[in-house]
Design a protein around this motif. Structure first.
Motif, PDB file in Angstrom:
ATOM      1  N   ASN A 194       1.240  -1.318   0.001  1.00  0.00           N
ATOM      2  CA  ASN A 194       0.203  -0.199  -0.782  1.00  0.00           C
ATOM      3  C   ASN A 194       1.301   1.110  -0.310  1.00  0.00           C
ATOM      4  N   LEU A 195       2.258   1.225  -0.461  1.00  0.00           N
ATOM      5  CA  LEU A 195       3.064   2.493  -1.141  1.00  0.00           C
ATOM      6  C   LEU A 195       2.196   2.547  -2.060  1.00  0.00           C
ATOM      7  N   LEU A 196       1.835   3.948  -2.178  1.00  0.00           N
ATOM      8  CA  LEU A 196       1.475   3.994  -3.521  1.00  0.00           C
ATOM      9  C   LEU A 196       1.314   6.023  -3.792  1.00  0.00           C
ATOM     10  N   ALA A 197       1.026   6.504  -4.417  1.00  0.00           N
ATOM     11  CA  ALA A 197       0.673   7.865  -4.018  1.00  0.00           C
ATOM     12  C   ALA A 197       0.110   8.605  -5.576  1.00  0.00           C
ATOM     13  N   ALA A 198      -0.158   9.928  -5.712  1.00  0.00           N
ATOM     14  CA  ALA A 198      -0.646  10.176  -6.246  1.00  0.00           C
ATOM     15  C   ALA A 198       0.196  11.594  -7.041  1.00  0.00           C
ATOM     16  N   ALA A 199       0.511  11.708  -8.265  1.00  0.00           N
ATOM     17  CA  ALA A 199       1.261  12.473  -8.858  1.00  0.00           C
ATOM     18  C   ALA A 199       0.712  13.698  -8.856  1.00  0.00           C
ATOM     19  N   GLY A 200       1.770  14.934  -8.447  1.00  0.00           N
ATOM     20  CA  GLY A 200       1.545  16.117  -8.543  1.00  0.00           C
ATOM     21  C   GLY A 200       1.434  16.625 -10.587  1.00  0.00           C
ATOM     22  N   ASP A 201       1.602  17.774 -10.276  1.00  0.00           N
ATOM     23  CA  ASP A 201       1.929  18.531 -11.550  1.00  0.00           C
ATOM     24  C   ASP A 201       3.249  18.015 -12.098  1.00  0.00           C
ATOM     25  N   GLU A 202       4.003  18.760 -11.287  1.00  0.00           N
ATOM     26  CA  GLU A 202       4.906  17.781 -11.800  1.00  0.00           C
ATOM     27  C   GLU A 202       5.744  17.266 -12.141  1.00  0.00           C
ATOM     28  N   ILE A 203       5.912  15.865 -11.589  1.00  0.00           N
ATOM     29  CA  ILE A 203       5.708  14.865 -12.333  1.00  0.00           C
ATOM     30  C   ILE A 203       4.412  14.470 -13.359  1.00  0.00           C
ATOM     31  N   TRP A 204       3.484  14.468 -12.896  1.00  0.00           N
ATOM     32  CA  TRP A 204       1.980  13.717 -13.997  1.00  0.00           C
ATOM     33  C   TRP A 204       2.848  13.941 -15.350  1.00  0.00           C
ATOM     34  N   TYR A 205       3.689  15.063 -16.356  1.00  0.00           N
ATOM     35  CA  TYR A 205       3.589  14.919 -18.006  1.00  0.00           C
ATOM     36  C   TYR A 205       1.896  13.725 -18.238  1.00  0.00           C
ATOM     37  N   ASN A 206       1.680  13.892 -18.107  1.00  0.00           N
ATOM     38  CA  ASN A 206       0.206  13.702 -18.533  1.00  0.00           C
ATOM     39  C   ASN A 206      -0.550  12.177 -18.756  1.00  0.00           C
ATOM     40  N   GLY A 207       0.063  12.201 -16.980  1.00  0.00           N
ATOM     41  CA  GLY A 207      -0.041  10.261 -17.709  1.00  0.00           C
ATOM     42  C   GLY A 207       1.215   9.553 -17.709  1.00  0.00           C
ATOM     43  N   ALA A 208       2.571   9.994 -18.260  1.00  0.00           N
ATOM     44  CA  ALA A 208       3.019   8.868 -18.124  1.00  0.00           C
ATOM     45  C   ALA A 208       3.750   8.799 -17.209  1.00  0.00           C
ATOM     46  N   SER A 209       3.708   9.347 -15.587  1.00  0.00           N
ATOM     47  CA  SER A 209       4.403   8.594 -15.099  1.00  0.00           C
ATOM     48  C   SER A 209       3.424   7.660 -13.878  1.00  0.00           C
ATOM     49  N   CYS A 210       2.145   7.379 -14.457  1.00  0.00           N
ATOM     50  CA  CYS A 210       1.664   6.259 -14.201  1.00  0.00           C
ATOM     51  C   CYS A 210       2.833   4.456 -14.319  1.00  0.00           C
ATOM     52  N   GLY A 211       2.059   3.855 -13.384  1.00  0.00           N
ATOM     53  CA  GLY A 211       2.905   2.660 -13.274  1.00  0.00           C
ATOM     54  C   GLY A 211       4.810   3.216 -12.276  1.00  0.00           C
ATOM     55  N   ARG A 212       5.063   4.705 -12.727  1.00  0.00           N
ATOM     56  CA  ARG A 212       6.101   4.857 -12.570  1.00  0.00           C
ATOM     57  C   ARG A 212       6.694   4.303 -10.915  1.00  0.00           C
ATOM     58  N   LYS A 213       8.166   4.140 -10.147  1.00  0.00           N
ATOM     59  CA  LYS A 213       8.152   3.753  -9.447  1.00  0.00           C
ATOM     60  C   LYS A 213       9.307   5.122  -8.422  1.00  0.00           C
ATOM     61  N   TYR A 214       8.988   5.707  -7.149  1.00  0.00           N
ATOM     62  CA  TYR A 214      10.215   6.331  -6.983  1.00  0.00           C
ATOM     63  C   TYR A 214      10.198   6.245  -5.243  1.00  0.00           C
ATOM     64  N   LEU A 215      11.514   5.879  -5.263  1.00  0.00           N
ATOM     65  CA  LEU A 215      11.997   6.562  -4.130  1.00  0.00           C
ATOM     66  C   LEU A 215      12.159   7.410  -3.428  1.00  0.00           C
ATOM     67  N   VAL A 216      10.997   7.740  -2.138  1.00  0.00           N
ATOM     68  CA  VAL A 216      10.984   8.775  -1.549  1.00  0.00           C
ATOM     69  C   VAL A 216      11.445   9.120   0.297  1.00  0.00           C
ATOM     70  N   ARG A 217      12.365   9.588   0.301  1.00  0.00           N
ATOM     71  CA  ARG A 217      12.627  10.097   1.607  1.00  0.00           C
ATOM     72  C   ARG A 217      12.189  11.824   1.977  1.00  0.00           C
ATOM     73  N   CYS A 218      11.167  11.788   3.496  1.00  0.00           N
ATOM     74  CA  CYS A 218      11.756  13.006   4.370  1.00  0.00           C
ATOM     75  C   CYS A 218      12.884  14.043   4.601  1.00  0.00           C
ATOM     76  N   ILE A 219      13.294  14.596   4.503  1.00  0.00           N
ATOM     77  CA  ILE A 219      13.915  15.696   4.471  1.00  0.00           C
ATOM     78  C   ILE A 219      13.599  16.826   5.841  1.00  0.00           C
ATOM     79  N   SER A 220      12.806  17.083   5.369  1.00  0.00           N
ATOM     80  CA  SER A 220      12.516  18.442   6.611  1.00  0.00           C
ATOM     81  C   SER A 220      10.948  18.893   6.830  1.00  0.00           C
ATOM     82  N   THR A 221      10.229  19.227   7.933  1.00  0.00           N
ATOM     83  CA  THR A 221       9.731  19.648   7.700  1.00  0.00           C
ATOM     84  C   THR A 221       9.137  20.447   8.296  1.00  0.00           C
ATOM     85  N   GLU A 222       8.191  21.594   8.936  1.00  0.00           N
ATOM     86  CA  GLU A 222       8.082  22.349   9.294  1.00  0.00           C
ATOM     87  C   GLU A 222       8.572  22.617  11.344  1.00  0.00           C
ATOM     88  N   GLN A 223       8.176  21.279  11.449  1.00  0.00           N
ATOM     89  CA  GLN A 223       8.796  21.073  12.645  1.00  0.00           C
ATOM     90  C   GLN A 223       9.585  19.847  13.112  1.00  0.00           C
TER      91      GLN A 223
END
Length: 141
Positions: free
Chosen positions: A55-84
């Motif tokens: 269940n590690l899934l995501a919805a692509a924002g406009d920055e990486i959507w590319y008219n649907g070309a990002s569907c099925g792509r896999k990304y490594l993601v890590r948190c680097i900072s937050t306000e808190q």
């Protein structure tokens, strides 16, 4: 007292730095979270078989959507900072699969206009789930 330095003594340090800079080629963006239901999706309609079992899934924002070309792509993601401070899970990287477009998701994300909107499971894996958004480093696999 004269001291001579062997140039080879710095070789391990230089190799480490080269490896570090070579592998640090991810992009930086932001992520929010969204709750279920995750179906239907802009990528796969009502086919939940396209979801990773974790269940590690995501919805692509406009920055990486590319008219649907990002569907099925896999990304490594890590948190680097937050306000808190202390919100990111230290040294935790996850792999998510893009299954939807953030502009079309059926449930309201915690923040709009982010690079990715992560499922609650994915978001909670890299950050405290009470955070509204996080700054992420991500890289396509």
């Amino acid at each position: 007292m004269s001291r001579t330095h062997n140039p080879c003594q710095w070789l391990p340090v230089l190799l480490f730095l080269l490896q570090f800079f070579h592998t640090s080629n991810g992009d930086v963006g932001t992520a929010a979270q969204y709750p279920p239901p995750y179906l239907p999706t802009a990528c796969f309609g009502s086919d939940s078989l396209q979801f990773p079992e974790s269940n590690l899934l995501a919805a692509a924002g406009d920055e990486i959507w590319y008219n649907g070309a990002s569907c099925g792509r896999k990304y490594l993601v890590r948190c680097i900072s937050t306000e808190q401070t202390g919100t990111c899970v230290p040294d935790k990287t996850i792999q998510v699969r893009i299954v939807d477009y953030a502009g079309d998701i059926k449930t309201v994300p915690s923040v709009s206009g982010t690079t990715m909107v992560l499922s609650q499971t994915a978001f909670g894996s890299v950050a405290n789930s009470t955070a509204k958004s996080i700054n992420i480093e991500f890289q396509q696999v």
